[in-house]
Design a protein around this motif. Structure first.
Motif, PDB file in Angstrom:
ATOM      1  N   ALA A  15       0.838  -1.193   0.000  1.00  8.37           N
ATOM      2  CA  ALA A  15       0.000   0.000   0.000  1.00  8.37           C
ATOM      3  C   ALA A  15       0.874   1.245   0.000  1.00  8.37           C
ATOM      4  CB  ALA A  15      -0.922   0.001   1.221  1.00  8.37           C
ATOM      5  N   GLY A  16       0.294   2.337  -0.509  1.00  6.24           N
ATOM      6  CA  GLY A  16       1.006   3.603  -0.525  1.00  6.24           C
ATOM      7  C   GLY A  16       0.061   4.743  -0.832  1.00  6.24           C
ATOM      8  N   ARG A  17       0.618   5.933  -0.842  1.00  8.01           N
ATOM      9  CA  ARG A  17      -0.181   7.120  -1.145  1.00  8.01           C
ATOM     10  C   ARG A  17       0.627   8.081  -1.989  1.00  8.01           C
ATOM     11  NH1 ARG A  17      -0.614  11.072   4.082  1.00  8.01           N
ATOM     12  NH2 ARG A  17       1.583  11.622   4.161  1.00  8.01           N
ATOM     13  N   MET A  18      -0.096   9.015  -2.623  1.00  3.85           N
ATOM     14  CA  MET A  18       0.531  10.009  -3.489  1.00  3.85           C
ATOM     15  C   MET A  18      -0.288  11.297  -3.399  1.00  3.85           C
ATOM     16  SD  MET A  18       1.061   9.793  -7.631  1.00  3.85           S
ATOM     17  CE  MET A  18      -0.695   9.887  -7.987  1.00  3.85           C
ATOM     18  N   PRO A  19       0.371  12.461  -3.302  1.00  7.65           N
ATOM     19  CA  PRO A  19      -0.383  13.715  -3.294  1.00  7.65           C
ATOM     20  C   PRO A  19      -0.951  14.016  -4.674  1.00  7.65           C
ATOM     21  CG  PRO A  19       1.964  14.177  -3.316  1.00  7.65           C
ATOM     22  CD  PRO A  19       1.811  12.683  -3.190  1.00  7.65           C
ATOM     23  N   VAL A  20      -2.134  14.597  -4.691  1.00  5.80           N
ATOM     24  CA  VAL A  20      -2.728  15.011  -5.962  1.00  5.80           C
ATOM     25  C   VAL A  20      -2.056  16.298  -6.453  1.00  5.80           C
ATOM     26  CG1 VAL A  20      -4.851  15.770  -7.104  1.00  5.80           C
ATOM     27  CG2 VAL A  20      -4.918  13.864  -5.465  1.00  5.80           C
ATOM     28  N   VAL A  21      -1.887  17.264  -5.547  1.00  3.79           N
ATOM     29  CA  VAL A  21      -1.241  18.521  -5.912  1.00  3.79           C
ATOM     30  C   VAL A  21       0.197  18.224  -6.330  1.00  3.79           C
ATOM     31  CG1 VAL A  21      -0.481  20.773  -5.069  1.00  3.79           C
ATOM     32  CG2 VAL A  21      -2.733  19.904  -4.441  1.00  3.79           C
ATOM     33  N   GLY A  22       0.574  18.742  -7.478  1.00  2.00           N
ATOM     34  CA  GLY A  22       1.882  18.469  -8.050  1.00  2.00           C
ATOM     35  C   GLY A  22       1.824  17.367  -9.096  1.00  2.00           C
ATOM     36  N   ASN A  23       0.699  16.668  -9.165  1.00  2.00           N
ATOM     37  CA  ASN A  23       0.507  15.564 -10.121  1.00  2.00           C
ATOM     38  C   ASN A  23      -0.772  15.756 -10.929  1.00  2.00           C
ATOM     39  OD1 ASN A  23       2.842  13.968  -9.419  1.00  2.00           O
ATOM     40  ND2 ASN A  23       1.823  13.622  -7.456  1.00  2.00           N
ATOM     41  N   ARG A  24      -1.143  17.031 -11.146  1.00  5.16           N
ATOM     42  CA  ARG A  24      -2.373  17.326 -11.889  1.00  5.16           C
ATOM     43  C   ARG A  24      -2.061  17.702 -13.330  1.00  5.16           C
ATOM     44  NH1 ARG A  24      -5.171  21.120  -7.347  1.00  5.16           N
ATOM     45  NH2 ARG A  24      -3.204  22.191  -7.656  1.00  5.16           N
ATOM     46  N   GLN A  25      -3.038  17.452 -14.193  1.00  3.69           N
ATOM     47  CA  GLN A  25      -2.950  17.872 -15.584  1.00  3.69           C
ATOM     48  C   GLN A  25      -3.465  19.308 -15.695  1.00  3.69           C
ATOM     49  OE1 GLN A  25      -6.227  18.271 -16.392  1.00  3.69           O
ATOM     50  NE2 GLN A  25      -7.205  16.293 -16.761  1.00  3.69           N
ATOM     51  N   PRO A  26      -3.431  19.940 -16.859  1.00  2.00           N
ATOM     52  CA  PRO A  26      -3.775  21.360 -16.979  1.00  2.00           C
ATOM     53  C   PRO A  26      -5.181  21.745 -16.521  1.00  2.00           C
ATOM     54  CG  PRO A  26      -2.650  20.621 -18.956  1.00  2.00           C
ATOM     55  CD  PRO A  26      -2.918  19.402 -18.126  1.00  2.00           C
ATOM     56  N   PHE A  27      -6.080  20.793 -16.352  1.00  3.68           N
ATOM     57  CA  PHE A  27      -7.456  21.113 -15.954  1.00  3.68           C
ATOM     58  C   PHE A  27      -7.689  20.876 -14.465  1.00  3.68           C
ATOM     59  CE2 PHE A  27      -7.363  19.768 -20.403  1.00  3.68           C
ATOM     60  CZ  PHE A  27      -7.698  20.984 -20.988  1.00  3.68           C
ATOM     61  N   ASP A  28      -6.594  20.864 -13.690  1.00  7.92           N
ATOM     62  CA  ASP A  28      -6.622  20.718 -12.229  1.00  7.92           C
ATOM     63  C   ASP A  28      -7.171  19.385 -11.750  1.00  7.92           C
ATOM     64  OD1 ASP A  28      -5.357  23.116 -11.631  1.00  7.92           O
ATOM     65  OD2 ASP A  28      -7.232  24.236 -11.652  1.00  7.92           O
ATOM     66  N   LEU A  29      -7.054  18.353 -12.568  1.00  5.19           N
ATOM     67  CA  LEU A  29      -7.442  16.999 -12.177  1.00  5.19           C
ATOM     68  C   LEU A  29      -6.184  16.144 -12.075  1.00  5.19           C
ATOM     69  CD1 LEU A  29     -10.404  16.464 -14.676  1.00  5.19           C
ATOM     70  CD2 LEU A  29     -10.534  17.233 -12.294  1.00  5.19           C
ATOM     71  N   LEU A  30      -6.230  15.135 -11.221  1.00  2.00           N
ATOM     72  CA  LEU A  30      -5.109  14.209 -11.115  1.00  2.00           C
ATOM     73  C   LEU A  30      -4.795  13.627 -12.492  1.00  2.00           C
ATOM     74  CD1 LEU A  30      -3.109  12.509  -9.428  1.00  2.00           C
ATOM     75  CD2 LEU A  30      -4.984  10.889  -9.056  1.00  2.00           C
ATOM     76  N   HIS A  31      -3.552  13.671 -12.886  1.00  4.65           N
ATOM     77  CA  HIS A  31      -3.124  13.156 -14.182  1.00  4.65           C
ATOM     78  C   HIS A  31      -3.209  11.636 -14.177  1.00  4.65           C
ATOM     79  CE1 HIS A  31      -0.710  12.454 -17.715  1.00  4.65           C
ATOM     80  NE2 HIS A  31      -0.632  13.766 -17.937  1.00  4.65           N
ATOM     81  N   GLY A  32      -3.816  11.074 -15.209  1.00  5.30           N
ATOM     82  CA  GLY A  32      -3.929   9.622 -15.314  1.00  5.30           C
ATOM     83  C   GLY A  32      -2.587   8.929 -15.345  1.00  5.30           C
TER      84      GLY A  32
END
Length: 142
Positions: free
Chosen positions: A38-55
């Motif tokens: 198990a693990g985790r990842m921040p969304v901020v810093g990993n978003r695409q240009p539309f402020d959503l988490l990048h796939g």
């Protein structure tokens, strides 16, 4: 966390081995065993240009967890190499963390497959991934 892994490593030691990309995008391992990684990842810093988490960031989280799981399955005498990653993205994430859990689907002598479920902080499924790895014995067990 100081939980021991199946190889006798602590989670801190496992995090030190997680790789450059995982470190760069903020992936943190929180549990490592033969049953689950198990693990985790921040969304901020990993978003695409539309402020959503990048796939792609979500896929990197899934592959990191599944690959580490495959290496645990390979043991100290083997090495695991990913050969296929499939991701289905179910919903967007905009902030906070996403959490991933890898569980084995099938672990054989030479091939292992894992399901990785990525969820948001509300425990809603963001992505379902499947990783298949080849396991190669690099040293003959004694």
């Amino acid at each position: 966390m100081t939980e021991a892994t199946t190889d006798g490593l602590t989670v801190e030691q496992a995090n030190a081995m997680r790789g450059e990309l995982a470190e760069r995008i903020g992936i943190e391992l929180t549990e490592v065993s033969t049953e689950r990684v198990a693990g985790r990842m921040p969304v901020v810093g990993n978003r695409q240009p539309f402020d959503l988490l990048h796939g792609g960031a979500t896929a990197a989280l899934a592959e990191t967890l599944g690959s580490f799981h495959a290496q645990v399955a390979a043991g100290q005498t083997g090495t695991a190499v990913g050969i296929e990653l499939s991701c289905s993205h179910h919903r967007a994430a905009r902030d906070g963390y996403v959490y991933g859990v890898s569980t084995p689907l099938q672990v054989g002598r030479t091939v292992a497959s894992f399901e990785i479920v990525v969820s948001n902080e509300d425990r809603q499924r963001v992505c379902t991934a499947r990783l298949t790895c080849i396991i190669r014995q690099t040293v003959k067990p004694t």
